[in-house]
Design a protein around this motif. Structure first.
Motif, PDB file in Angstrom:
ATOM      1  N   VAL A 213      -1.823  -6.671 -17.321  1.00 39.36           N
ATOM      2  CA  VAL A 213      -2.716  -5.595 -16.888  1.00 39.36           C
ATOM      3  C   VAL A 213      -2.838  -4.571 -18.007  1.00 39.36           C
ATOM      4  N   THR A 214      -4.048  -4.411 -18.514  1.00 40.55           N
ATOM      5  CA  THR A 214      -4.312  -3.427 -19.563  1.00 40.55           C
ATOM      6  C   THR A 214      -5.115  -2.279 -18.965  1.00 40.55           C
ATOM      7  N   LEU A 215      -4.521  -1.097 -18.957  1.00 40.00           N
ATOM      8  CA  LEU A 215      -5.134   0.071 -18.327  1.00 40.00           C
ATOM      9  C   LEU A 215      -5.934   0.907 -19.318  1.00 40.00           C
ATOM     10  N   PRO A 216      -6.938   1.618 -18.825  1.00 39.28           N
ATOM     11  CA  PRO A 216      -7.593   2.625 -19.672  1.00 39.28           C
ATOM     12  C   PRO A 216      -6.682   3.855 -19.770  1.00 39.28           C
ATOM     13  N   ASP A 217      -7.056   4.831 -20.567  1.00 36.36           N
ATOM     14  CA  ASP A 217      -6.254   6.041 -20.693  1.00 36.36           C
ATOM     15  C   ASP A 217      -6.581   6.944 -19.501  1.00 36.36           C
ATOM     16  N   TYR A 218      -5.981   6.618 -18.352  1.00 33.16           N
ATOM     17  CA  TYR A 218      -6.298   7.322 -17.108  1.00 33.16           C
ATOM     18  C   TYR A 218      -5.859   8.784 -17.137  1.00 33.16           C
ATOM     19  N   ARG A 219      -4.939   9.131 -18.029  1.00 36.44           N
ATOM     20  CA  ARG A 219      -4.503  10.530 -18.106  1.00 36.44           C
ATOM     21  C   ARG A 219      -5.585  11.445 -18.667  1.00 36.44           C
ATOM     22  N   LYS A 220      -6.589  10.846 -19.276  1.00 35.51           N
ATOM     23  CA  LYS A 220      -7.688  11.633 -19.827  1.00 35.51           C
ATOM     24  C   LYS A 220      -8.940  11.577 -18.954  1.00 35.51           C
ATOM     25  N   PHE A 221      -8.819  10.973 -17.784  1.00 34.31           N
ATOM     26  CA  PHE A 221      -9.963  10.939 -16.866  1.00 34.31           C
ATOM     27  C   PHE A 221     -10.371  12.370 -16.509  1.00 34.31           C
ATOM     28  N   LYS A 222     -11.659  12.633 -16.580  1.00 35.06           N
ATOM     29  CA  LYS A 222     -12.195  13.909 -16.129  1.00 35.06           C
ATOM     30  C   LYS A 222     -13.335  13.620 -15.156  1.00 35.06           C
ATOM     31  N   LEU A 223     -13.186  14.118 -13.970  1.00 37.61           N
ATOM     32  CA  LEU A 223     -14.190  13.876 -12.939  1.00 37.61           C
ATOM     33  C   LEU A 223     -14.320  15.125 -12.087  1.00 37.61           C
ATOM     34  N   ALA A 224     -15.489  15.738 -12.152  1.00 39.29           N
ATOM     35  CA  ALA A 224     -15.701  16.981 -11.401  1.00 39.29           C
ATOM     36  C   ALA A 224     -15.853  16.674  -9.913  1.00 39.29           C
ATOM     37  N   GLN A 225     -15.204  17.471  -9.102  1.00 42.58           N
ATOM     38  CA  GLN A 225     -15.303  17.310  -7.657  1.00 42.58           C
ATOM     39  C   GLN A 225     -16.404  18.236  -7.135  1.00 42.58           C
TER      40      GLN A 225
END
Length: 435
Positions: A116-128
């Motif tokens: 399993v190769t993950l993206p850099d989820y710690r840098k996810f930015k998603l406005a609520q």
């Protein structure tokens, strides 16, 4: 133990495993101790006879078979841990060499989940998106409450906008005249002007008296929820059996007192506003979390064995078929309603199954990397809360079954992992996550 790994394809690994003499000797001793508990030897209680005597009295073929099973299972498990493999079904095992209790070599072909190769989820930015409840929305709820509390008076005059018409209706295909499933009803109360039915339906009932009948043809909208009815022309035969004139109460303090523990209409509206905010916020939170998980899954790469997807598809289809049987609908009728054949529908199921599996694997990988766990205390509290929802002791006992307990535990771990993703997306990096 010696292990040689060969990657046959992205989801199949060939393990060649060689046992050393000590491992075979340990397995043999374990089997003999197990046999001694059942052996009936003169002068010895079960389990007390010397292992050498147990070996002499045992069937040599059965002893060898038991030792083989014991050592192969043990070494196979150890090889999985060493190679960090996640099998999805029993391996295909081939015995290569076996000299009783001295030499063992075997091959195990393992169907496994790929890396399993993950993206850099710690840098996810998603406005609520902010939640906003307008006065118009509150007005709609108050209006609905007024309609529910309206007094009904049966009248003999022609139906007009704002009346309730009780109707019997049948819908048929405009071309073939065949009855259309889901386009019929009997004794159905329809509020004229509510836009509950497709555009044009309610307008055709205006002017009809009790006992009045009308036939008209309408085209279902292109965005209608049932695929089989989209843009389809249906001829309706409608009979109005009753007409009710509705007298709605005024939206005043007296109405508020009847609607609940409110002294004023302003207090009722404020309570409606709070409930709408709570509901919309919960919906917005779910949507936000789903978008984050979709983003995680979209950036994740992993080879998923076909057998795993096949099982997921089969389970999903069985669930659909069970629900259809409860509704009294056949499998073919359901496919016709969707406007798909069986192959196309299963392809849709397969695509969604792959997405679910991929998302689940990605979340599991995030949990491992972040060190996210569910503590025994957290699990105990959740189980107590769940049990508190049932008065039936049988249902409470059902929750404690291992498979159901695992499902609860898995769900809690998923919740905590998604909460961690939300923290990163919101620019927070707290390590304390509540279950």
């Amino acid at each position: 133990m010696q292990t040689k790994r060969e990657q046959l394809n992205p989801t199949t690994v060939k393990l060649t495993i060689i046992a050393d003499h000590a491992e075979l000797a340990d397995a043999k001793q374990e089997v003999l101790r197990r046999l001694s508990k059942q052996a009936k030897l003169p002068g010895f209680r079960p389990g007390k006879a010397p292992l050498a005597m147990v070996e002499r009295s045992a069937d040599s073929n059965l002893l060898q078979s038991d030792v083989l099973d014991t050592v192969m299972n043990r070494l196979y498990g150890a090889a999985l841990d060493t190679e960090k493999l996640r099998p999805v079904q029993q391996p295909k095992v081939t015995l290569q060499k076996f000299v009783p209790f001295t030499l063992l070599e075997f091959v195990a072909e393992v169907t496994t989940i790929g890396v399993v190769t993950l993206p850099d989820y710690r840098k996810f930015k998603l406005a609520q998106k902010p939640v906003e409840v307008t006065e118009k929305k509150v007005d709609e709820v108050v209006r609905d409450l007024q309609r529910r509390a309206a007094d009904k008076h049966e009248v003999e005059r022609a139906a007009k906008d704002g009346d309730e018409a009780v109707i019997d209706f049948v819908g048929k295909d405009a071309k073939t005249s065949e009855a259309v499933r889901g386009a019929d009803g009997k004794g159905y109360p329809l509020l004229l002007g509510s836009d509950t039915f497709i555009p044009g339906f309610e307008a055709n009932l205006i002017g009809l008296k009790p006992g009045g009948q009308k036939t008209f043809t309408l085209t279902f909208p292109g965005d209608y929820g049932v695929a089989a009815l989209k843009n389809r022309k249906i001829t309706f035969d409608v009979i109005v059996t009753k007409v009710h004139e509705l007298t709605e109460p005024k939206a005043d303090d007296a109405f508020a007192a009847k609607a609940g523990p409110f002294k004023t209409i302003e207090a009722l509206r404020a309570d409606i506003h709070r409930q709408l905010v709570s509901e919309m916020q919960a919906q917005a939170d779910r949507q936000y979390q789903n978008e984050l998980v979709d983003k995680l899954a979209a950036g994740t790469t992993v080879a998923i064995p076909d057998v795993l997807v096949d099982e997921e598809v089969q389970q999903a289809e069985q669930e659909v078929r069970r629900n259809l049987s409860y509704r009294g609908q056949t499998w073919q009728e359901y496919l016709d309603e969707l406007g798909q054949d069986e192959a196309a529908y299963r392809l849709t199921l397969r695509q969604s199954a792959e997405q679910r599996i991929k998302a689940g694997l990605a979340l599991t990988e995030v949990a491992e990397r972040e060190g996210i766990i569910v503590t025994p205390e957290e699990f105990k509290i959740r189980m107590q809360l769940l049990k508190g929802q049932y008065n039936d002791s049988a249902m409470k006992a059902e929750l404690e079954k291992p498979e159901n307990a695992r499902t609860v535990m898995s769900g809690m771990l998923t919740e905590k992992t998604i909460a961690k993703l939300v923290q990163y997306a919101a620019g927070k990096d707290s390590t304390s996550i509540k279950a």
